[in-house]
Each structure stands twice: as C-alpha cells, then as structure tokens.
Design a protein around this motif. Structure first.
Motif, PDB file in Angstrom:
ATOM      1  N   GLY A  61       0.100 -24.536  31.041  1.00  0.00           N
ATOM      2  CA  GLY A  61       0.716 -24.690  31.649  1.00  0.00           C
ATOM      3  C   GLY A  61       2.004 -24.326  32.373  1.00  0.00           C
ATOM      4  O   GLY A  61       3.031 -23.146  33.182  1.00  0.00           O
ATOM      5  N   ARG A  64       2.468 -20.487  31.095  1.00  0.00           N
ATOM      6  CA  ARG A  64       1.676 -19.396  32.320  1.00  0.00           C
ATOM      7  C   ARG A  64       2.478 -19.221  33.935  1.00  0.00           C
ATOM      8  O   ARG A  64       2.920 -18.566  33.875  1.00  0.00           O
ATOM      9  CB  ARG A  64       0.498 -19.976  32.727  1.00  0.00           C
ATOM     10  CG  ARG A  64      -0.180 -19.979  33.480  1.00  0.00           C
ATOM     11  CD  ARG A  64      -1.503 -20.203  34.423  1.00  0.00           C
ATOM     12  NE  ARG A  64      -1.270 -21.840  34.451  1.00  0.00           N
ATOM     13  CZ  ARG A  64      -1.840 -22.886  34.364  1.00  0.00           C
ATOM     14  NH1 ARG A  64      -2.687 -23.399  33.726  1.00  0.00           N
ATOM     15  NH2 ARG A  64      -0.572 -24.015  35.437  1.00  0.00           N
ATOM     16  N   ASP A  74       4.462 -29.773  34.782  1.00  0.00           N
ATOM     17  CA  ASP A  74       4.173 -30.440  33.310  1.00  0.00           C
ATOM     18  C   ASP A  74       4.721 -29.459  32.081  1.00  0.00           C
ATOM     19  O   ASP A  74       4.520 -28.745  32.338  1.00  0.00           O
ATOM     20  CB  ASP A  74       3.507 -31.478  33.032  1.00  0.00           C
ATOM     21  CG  ASP A  74       2.302 -30.999  33.363  1.00  0.00           C
ATOM     22  OD1 ASP A  74       2.180 -29.890  32.979  1.00  0.00           O
ATOM     23  OD2 ASP A  74       1.250 -31.802  34.190  1.00  0.00           O
ATOM     24  N   ASP A  76       3.640 -29.007  27.990  1.00  0.00           N
ATOM     25  CA  ASP A  76       2.537 -28.983  27.337  1.00  0.00           C
ATOM     26  C   ASP A  76       2.841 -28.616  25.603  1.00  0.00           C
ATOM     27  O   ASP A  76       3.396 -27.470  25.771  1.00  0.00           O
ATOM     28  CB  ASP A  76       1.598 -28.520  27.167  1.00  0.00           C
ATOM     29  CG  ASP A  76       0.751 -29.228  28.845  1.00  0.00           C
ATOM     30  OD1 ASP A  76       0.479 -30.068  29.221  1.00  0.00           O
ATOM     31  OD2 ASP A  76       0.645 -28.617  29.815  1.00  0.00           O
ATOM     32  N   ARG A 157      -8.663 -23.524  23.795  1.00  0.00           N
ATOM     33  CA  ARG A 157      -8.085 -23.944  24.527  1.00  0.00           C
ATOM     34  C   ARG A 157      -8.932 -23.220  25.894  1.00  0.00           C
ATOM     35  O   ARG A 157     -10.011 -22.001  25.292  1.00  0.00           O
ATOM     36  CB  ARG A 157      -7.235 -22.539  25.159  1.00  0.00           C
ATOM     37  CG  ARG A 157      -6.106 -24.047  24.052  1.00  0.00           C
ATOM     38  CD  ARG A 157      -4.838 -23.408  23.692  1.00  0.00           C
ATOM     39  NE  ARG A 157      -4.150 -24.157  23.353  1.00  0.00           N
ATOM     40  CZ  ARG A 157      -3.120 -25.396  23.197  1.00  0.00           C
ATOM     41  NH1 ARG A 157      -3.285 -25.561  24.962  1.00  0.00           N
ATOM     42  NH2 ARG A 157      -2.660 -26.484  23.051  1.00  0.00           N
ATOM     43  N   ASN A 162      -3.628 -19.218  29.692  1.00  0.00           N
ATOM     44  CA  ASN A 162      -3.745 -20.783  28.588  1.00  0.00           C
ATOM     45  C   ASN A 162      -3.553 -21.049  27.935  1.00  0.00           C
ATOM     46  O   ASN A 162      -3.457 -22.206  27.347  1.00  0.00           O
ATOM     47  CB  ASN A 162      -4.236 -21.805  29.697  1.00  0.00           C
ATOM     48  CG  ASN A 162      -4.433 -22.332  31.384  1.00  0.00           C
ATOM     49  OD1 ASN A 162      -3.699 -22.348  32.005  1.00  0.00           O
ATOM     50  ND2 ASN A 162      -5.417 -23.060  31.390  1.00  0.00           N
ATOM     51  N   ASP A 201     -17.619 -28.194  27.898  1.00  0.00           N
ATOM     52  CA  ASP A 201     -17.136 -29.261  28.911  1.00  0.00           C
ATOM     53  C   ASP A 201     -16.710 -28.161  30.576  1.00  0.00           C
ATOM     54  O   ASP A 201     -16.555 -27.722  30.807  1.00  0.00           O
ATOM     55  CB  ASP A 201     -15.280 -29.007  28.594  1.00  0.00           C
ATOM     56  CG  ASP A 201     -14.249 -30.032  29.488  1.00  0.00           C
ATOM     57  OD1 ASP A 201     -15.061 -30.860  30.316  1.00  0.00           O
ATOM     58  OD2 ASP A 201     -13.944 -30.240  29.308  1.00  0.00           O
ATOM     59  N   ARG A 204     -14.686 -27.625  33.147  1.00  0.00           N
ATOM     60  CA  ARG A 204     -13.428 -25.689  32.998  1.00  0.00           C
ATOM     61  C   ARG A 204     -14.235 -25.263  34.387  1.00  0.00           C
ATOM     62  O   ARG A 204     -13.112 -24.914  34.321  1.00  0.00           O
ATOM     63  CB  ARG A 204     -14.282 -25.365  31.560  1.00  0.00           C
ATOM     64  CG  ARG A 204     -12.919 -25.702  30.595  1.00  0.00           C
ATOM     65  CD  ARG A 204     -13.983 -25.505  29.278  1.00  0.00           C
ATOM     66  NE  ARG A 204     -13.647 -26.504  27.941  1.00  0.00           N
ATOM     67  CZ  ARG A 204     -13.579 -26.294  27.229  1.00  0.00           C
ATOM     68  NH1 ARG A 204     -14.874 -25.717  27.178  1.00  0.00           N
ATOM     69  NH2 ARG A 204     -13.632 -26.622  26.274  1.00  0.00           N
ATOM     70  N   ARG A 207     -12.112 -26.960  36.864  1.00  0.00           N
ATOM     71  CA  ARG A 207     -10.454 -25.519  36.485  1.00  0.00           C
ATOM     72  C   ARG A 207     -10.481 -24.166  36.458  1.00  0.00           C
ATOM     73  O   ARG A 207      -9.302 -24.042  37.492  1.00  0.00           O
ATOM     74  CB  ARG A 207      -9.943 -26.080  34.793  1.00  0.00           C
ATOM     75  CG  ARG A 207      -9.591 -27.025  34.585  1.00  0.00           C
ATOM     76  CD  ARG A 207      -9.945 -27.744  33.127  1.00  0.00           C
ATOM     77  NE  ARG A 207      -9.179 -26.855  32.128  1.00  0.00           N
ATOM     78  CZ  ARG A 207      -7.339 -27.512  32.313  1.00  0.00           C
ATOM     79  NH1 ARG A 207      -7.040 -28.255  32.923  1.00  0.00           N
ATOM     80  NH2 ARG A 207      -6.235 -26.854  31.860  1.00  0.00           N
ATOM     81  N   ARG A 210      -9.566 -24.704  40.423  1.00  0.00           N
ATOM     82  CA  ARG A 210      -8.164 -25.344  40.771  1.00  0.00           C
ATOM     83  C   ARG A 210      -7.072 -24.110  39.976  1.00  0.00           C
ATOM     84  O   ARG A 210      -6.587 -24.144  40.938  1.00  0.00           O
ATOM     85  CB  ARG A 210      -8.365 -26.107  39.524  1.00  0.00           C
ATOM     86  CG  ARG A 210      -6.456 -26.625  39.957  1.00  0.00           C
ATOM     87  CD  ARG A 210      -6.227 -28.266  39.725  1.00  0.00           C
ATOM     88  NE  ARG A 210      -7.043 -28.457  37.886  1.00  0.00           N
ATOM     89  CZ  ARG A 210      -5.874 -28.087  37.302  1.00  0.00           C
ATOM     90  NH1 ARG A 210      -4.445 -28.107  38.006  1.00  0.00           N
ATOM     91  NH2 ARG A 210      -6.057 -29.241  35.811  1.00  0.00           N
TER      92      ARG A 210
HETATM   93  P1  ATP Z   1      -1.160 -27.836  35.448  1.00  0.00           P
HETATM   94  O1  ATP Z   1      -0.796 -28.621  33.977  1.00  0.00           O
HETATM   95  O2  ATP Z   1      -0.403 -27.180  35.699  1.00  0.00           O
HETATM   96  O3  ATP Z   1      -2.314 -28.282  35.441  1.00  0.00           O
HETATM   97  P2  ATP Z   1      -2.390 -26.596  33.007  1.00  0.00           P
HETATM   98  O4  ATP Z   1      -2.631 -25.050  31.500  1.00  0.00           O
HETATM   99  O5  ATP Z   1      -1.179 -26.914  32.012  1.00  0.00           O
HETATM  100  O6  ATP Z   1      -2.068 -26.555  34.476  1.00  0.00           O
HETATM  101  P3  ATP Z   1      -3.495 -29.223  31.565  1.00  0.00           P
HETATM  102  O7  ATP Z   1      -3.949 -30.078  32.042  1.00  0.00           O
HETATM  103  O8  ATP Z   1      -1.824 -29.296  31.916  1.00  0.00           O
HETATM  104  O9  ATP Z   1      -3.290 -27.386  32.141  1.00  0.00           O
HETATM  105  O10 ATP Z   1      -4.114 -28.591  30.163  1.00  0.00           O
HETATM  106  C1  ATP Z   1      -2.505 -28.166  28.888  1.00  0.00           C
HETATM  107  C2  ATP Z   1      -3.212 -27.271  28.574  1.00  0.00           C
HETATM  108  O11 ATP Z   1      -4.785 -27.566  27.535  1.00  0.00           O
HETATM  109  C3  ATP Z   1      -4.296 -25.824  28.859  1.00  0.00           C
HETATM  110  O12 ATP Z   1      -2.849 -24.969  29.390  1.00  0.00           O
HETATM  111  C4  ATP Z   1      -5.301 -25.175  28.458  1.00  0.00           C
HETATM  112  O13 ATP Z   1      -5.245 -24.443  27.458  1.00  0.00           O
HETATM  113  C5  ATP Z   1      -5.598 -26.539  27.597  1.00  0.00           C
HETATM  114  N1  ATP Z   1      -7.194 -27.563  28.051  1.00  0.00           N
HETATM  115  C6  ATP Z   1      -6.408 -28.168  29.178  1.00  0.00           C
HETATM  116  N2  ATP Z   1      -8.267 -28.651  29.159  1.00  0.00           N
HETATM  117  C7  ATP Z   1      -8.875 -27.798  28.996  1.00  0.00           C
HETATM  118  C8  ATP Z   1     -10.014 -27.903  28.532  1.00  0.00           C
HETATM  119  N3  ATP Z   1     -11.358 -28.743  29.566  1.00  0.00           N
HETATM  120  N4  ATP Z   1     -10.484 -26.551  27.875  1.00  0.00           N
HETATM  121  C9  ATP Z   1     -10.097 -26.221  26.621  1.00  0.00           C
HETATM  122  N5  ATP Z   1      -8.740 -26.088  27.024  1.00  0.00           N
HETATM  123  C10 ATP Z   1      -7.834 -26.889  27.855  1.00  0.00           C
END
Ligand code: ATP
Ligand code: MG
Length: 450
Positions: A61, A64, A74, A76, A157, A162, A201, A204, A207, A210
């Motif tokens: 995120g 992105r 946040d 990562d 991922r 993402n 999973d 997803r 997600r 969302r």
């Molecule tokens: P946000 O934090 O804005 O909700 P994000 O894309 O950063 O969105 P996170 O849950 O913080 O979502 O996860 C960080 C990253 O980890 C994602 O962008 C993705 O690349 C990977 N990720 C998270 N959850 C999954 C999943 N269930 N399966 C595969 N990859 C995942």
C-alpha cells in the motif's frame, strides 16, 4: 472484446501455471514516488537494513497509494533479511505471526511491518521447504514461511498493484507483475491463477472488494469470475481474522460502496450469515446503508468509528427478524428482545468473533432503543446518564433517517440534550402519553418493535 477473449484463452491454456514475471525498473524521473511522501520511520528502516547489507524495499500500500497520489495508511517493507536478523537490528521491534512470521518495528504509534522475501515452495522439491509451507484439503495456505528471492516474493503477493517495490538507494520503482499498467487502467488483477490464489487464502476475495471500493478500481474479469462460487470458502477462516477484516472493510471511509460490492459478490453471507438470510427474506437494509453512509462521513471528518456501532447496524436486520419471531410466538416484547440479542450474537460469533468489549456496548445500544421512547418522570435524565446513551441516540437518528420510525423522537432527544433544566421540564411536560409510533412494515402487519 478481443482483450477479453485473449485473457480467457490464456487462462484456459496456462492459467494455473506459475506466472512468468518480467522485471521492469522504472527510474525516479518516470514515477511519482518521492521520499517526502514516505514517513521518517519507514525511511529509517529501509536505510538501516540497506546499511547492514540487506536488500530492503518499500512495498504494498505504501508504494501503491503514493503512486495514486494518496496518503498511505501504513508502510510495509520487504527485505532479504530473515525475521531474526531484522529483530536483531531494531531494538524497538517484535516478532509476530505464525502463519506468516513478520517483524513489527515500533516508532511511537507508527508500526512498520517488515516481511522477509517469501519463496514459492510449490516449485521446489526441498522437503524442509514444503514443511514450511502447508496447505489444507481446501487449498488453504496454513503456513507460508519459505524465504526466497525478490522475484518470488512478488509472485506470492496478492494483486499486481500491491507488488510494486520502491528502492530508497536509487529511487527506482520495480514492477514484476504489470502493476503500473493496472494502476493506470485502474483495475485489480490477482497475480497467478485466481482460483488457486483464492483457495490458498479466501480473504483475498475480501481484499479485492476492499481495494475496489477504496480505490474505485474495477476488478479484472478473470479476477472477478471465481468470487461468487468461492465465497463460501471464507467460512474456513478463523472468526478472529474475519472480525479484523470486517473492521478493515468498513472503516476505510468507503463502507457503503464496500457493502454494495459484498452483496453483489455474495460475500455478505459468510461474514454476516443471519443478516444475509434476513435480507434475502425481504427485511429492509436501509438502516445498514444509512449507518455506513454516516460512518463514511465521520471518517472523512477525521472522527473515529466504533466497532460496536458498526456491528449493531450490520446485525440489526437479523435482530429484527428474531425479535419479531419471538413476539409472534407470544413472548413479551422485553424478554423477546433479550433472547433475540443473545441468539443473534451467539450465531454471529461463529462467523466473526466479536470481542466482549464490543458485544457489551452493542447490546446496550440495542436495549436502549426500547428505553429511548420512555421519557416520563426521571426516565429521560436516567437514560441520558447511561454510558451508551450517545451511541444509542445516534443509532436512533439512523433508524429515523432510514425511515424505520416516524421522525420526532430523535429531534426531541436532540433538544433535550441542548436544553437547560427549565427547558427540559417544559419538554417533559409536553410529552403526550404515547410516544412516536413505528412505521408500519410493508410486509408484516402489526410490528410491535418500538
Ligand atoms: P493497506 O495497508 O492500505 O490496507 P496494503 O496493500 O498495504 O493495503 P497490507 O495488508 O498492509 O495491505 O499488506 C501489505 C502487502 O502484503 C500487500 O500490499 C500485499 O502485497 C501483501 N499481502 C497482504 N495480504 C496478503 C494476502 N492475503 N495474500 C497475498 N499477499 C498479501
Ligand atoms: Mg499496508
């Protein structure tokens, strides 16, 4: 059209094979990620990992949302360092997770989530690798702690958008899965074969909804196709994880859009089975929509939303059905409500957990709906002192704007709160013996719920 046919063909021919990734490095002057958009803690983590000789990138995120001109929720970080190595580098860190071992580096209230490049154990014959990556009979990934290269990490991922990596050493954005193109086309595309990825999973699927609601993206045809059929797989996900996901779904400021999408993809049923059943049986959902609309407005104003208010609204149609059923069987209104509350909560926690600190206040909001019309004597003042009065009053206003009650009672309470003692006495003296009547239901005559 031609594109869709091509996509279908490619899925039929080789959809389930691991996707071949082509790395594309986008130099700093060809993208919009600037260091100033990245938080100091995130930069600190990246620099320290790099200095210690590890690869480290901002991912997910963080990249992105900056590319889309937004503010990341946040940050990562993905790295070649193992969780133990990360932990050793940061005193302010803790190792967490079992299914995925990750490190949280804490800077006050900000948490930087650091994950080690994840590998693809299905491609290897290494026994220790398959031991680290386990799937259930439904294809669900139970554990995924095989470490790998950056390319492999990208493949693991979820969505192409993402899987973009930002390197703080040379300021390039690295795109393995065509994420930049999908960002430009405003679409969500799962990496790899969608069905396999959802089976690994099922969260997803949530997600996808969302991000589609939050970013106002469409879901690419192949990514969207299996969702309705696979939606029931979510029932295999632990209730506590689904509770967290529900909160994320409805507290990102796009709750109403999210709700619409959940309904249209049959994803409401695994999250709120009783509510979905009530709606299918014709119970109105205007209260849910109205509550989510209010929640979205609150978030836009920087106000907080409480999980118990959200759950009180999401479960309201289920409560109505159960409450009415009990009254129709001759139970008096008050005990019928208490029994219905217990029943609805008992069934809901099979799907998503509801921690006690939220289910208690949620019950109180519901119970207070019966007390709010009764204002004579000292009742109004006593009710107003209830710790959940404010939430219950807000809930009443939502019911009124949803058309469930004739307007009046909410306004009375608004005035009563704003008045001094004399004003309050006047308001109380003006009360007629009967409070406002609930609107008659279209389908069921004789609704006795006030
Ligand atoms: P946000 O934090 O804005 O909700 P994000 O894309 O950063 O969105 P996170 O849950 O913080 O979502 O996860 C960080 C990253 O980890 C994602 O962008 C993705 O690349 C990977 N990720 C998270 N959850 C999954 C999943 N269930 N399966 C595969 N990859 C995942
Ligand atoms: Mg994130």
């Amino acid at each position: 059209m031609l594109k869709q046919v091509k996509q279908r063909l490619s899925r039929l021919l080789g959809g389930s094979k691991p996707q071949k990734l082509v790395r594309r490095d986008i130099p700093r002057d060809e993208h919009s990620v600037s260091r100033s958009a990245i938080s100091d803690p995130a930069k600190k983590v990246l620099h320290r990992l790099n200095k210690a000789g590890f690869e480290a990138y901002l991912v997910g995120g963080g990249v992105r949302d900056i590319l889309l001109g937004g503010q990341p929720k946040d940050f990562d970080v993905a790295t070649s360092a193992t969780p133990e190595e990360v932990h050793a580098l940061f005193r302010n860190s803790r190792l967490i997770g079992r299914r995925f071992r990750i490190v949280h580096v804490l800077f006050g209230r900000e948490v930087i989530e650091v994950t080690t490049f994840r590998g693809n154990a299905t491609d290897t014959t290494d026994d220790s690798a398959s031991d680290q990556r386990k799937t259930s009979e439904h294809g669900l990934l139970l554990r995924d702690n095989v470490y790998g290269s950056m390319e492999e990490d990208a493949l693991r991922r979820d969505f192409t958008i993402n899987a973009l990596y930002y390197c703080i050493r040379d300021f390039t954005v690295i795109d393995f899965a065509g994420g930049v193109e999908d960002l430009n086309n405003r679409q969500l595309r799962l990496i790899g074969d969608p069905e396999t990825r959802y089976r690994e999973d099922p969260v997803r699927m949530l997600r996808a909804i969302r991000f589609a609601a939050k970013l106002d993206f469409s879901i690419e045809t192949g990514t969207e196709a299996p969702i309705r059929e696979l939606a029931p797989l979510l029932t295999h996900i632990p209730a506590a994880r689904l509770f967290d996901e529900v909160l994320k779904l409805f507290s990102a400021g796009h709750g109403e859009a999210t709700y619409e999408l959940l309904r249209s993809y049959d994803l409401l049923a695994p999250l709120f089975p009783e509510t979905a059943r009530a709606l299918d049986a014709g119970e109105p959902d205007e209260l849910i929509r109205q509550a989510l609309r209010n929640t979205d407005a609150r978030i836009r104003q920087g106000k907080s939303v409480t999980p118990y208010f959200l759950f009180a609204a999401m479960l309201w149609p289920a409560l109505q059905v159960e409450w009415r059923r009990r009254q129709d069987q001759g139970e008096p209104i008050q005990p019928a409500l208490h029994q219905a509350i217990a029943k609805v909560i008992g069934r809901q926690i099979q799907a998503t957990s509801i921690p006690k600190r939220f289910s208690g206040p949620m019950k109180e909001i519901w119970e207070l709906q019966m007390r709010l019309p009764r204002r004579q004597g000292k009742r109004a003042l006593t009710t107003m002192e209830h710790p959940r009065f404010r939430a219950a009053y807000d809930f009443l206003l939502v019911r009124e704007s949803a058309g469930e009650l004739e307007p009046g009672l909410g306004g009375w309470w608004t005035d009563f709160q704003a008045c001094d003692d004399r004003g309050r006495e006047r308001l109380l003296s003006q009360l007629s013996a009967s409070g406002p009547k609930p609107r008659r239901r279209r389908r069921k005559p004789g609704n006795r719920n006030a």
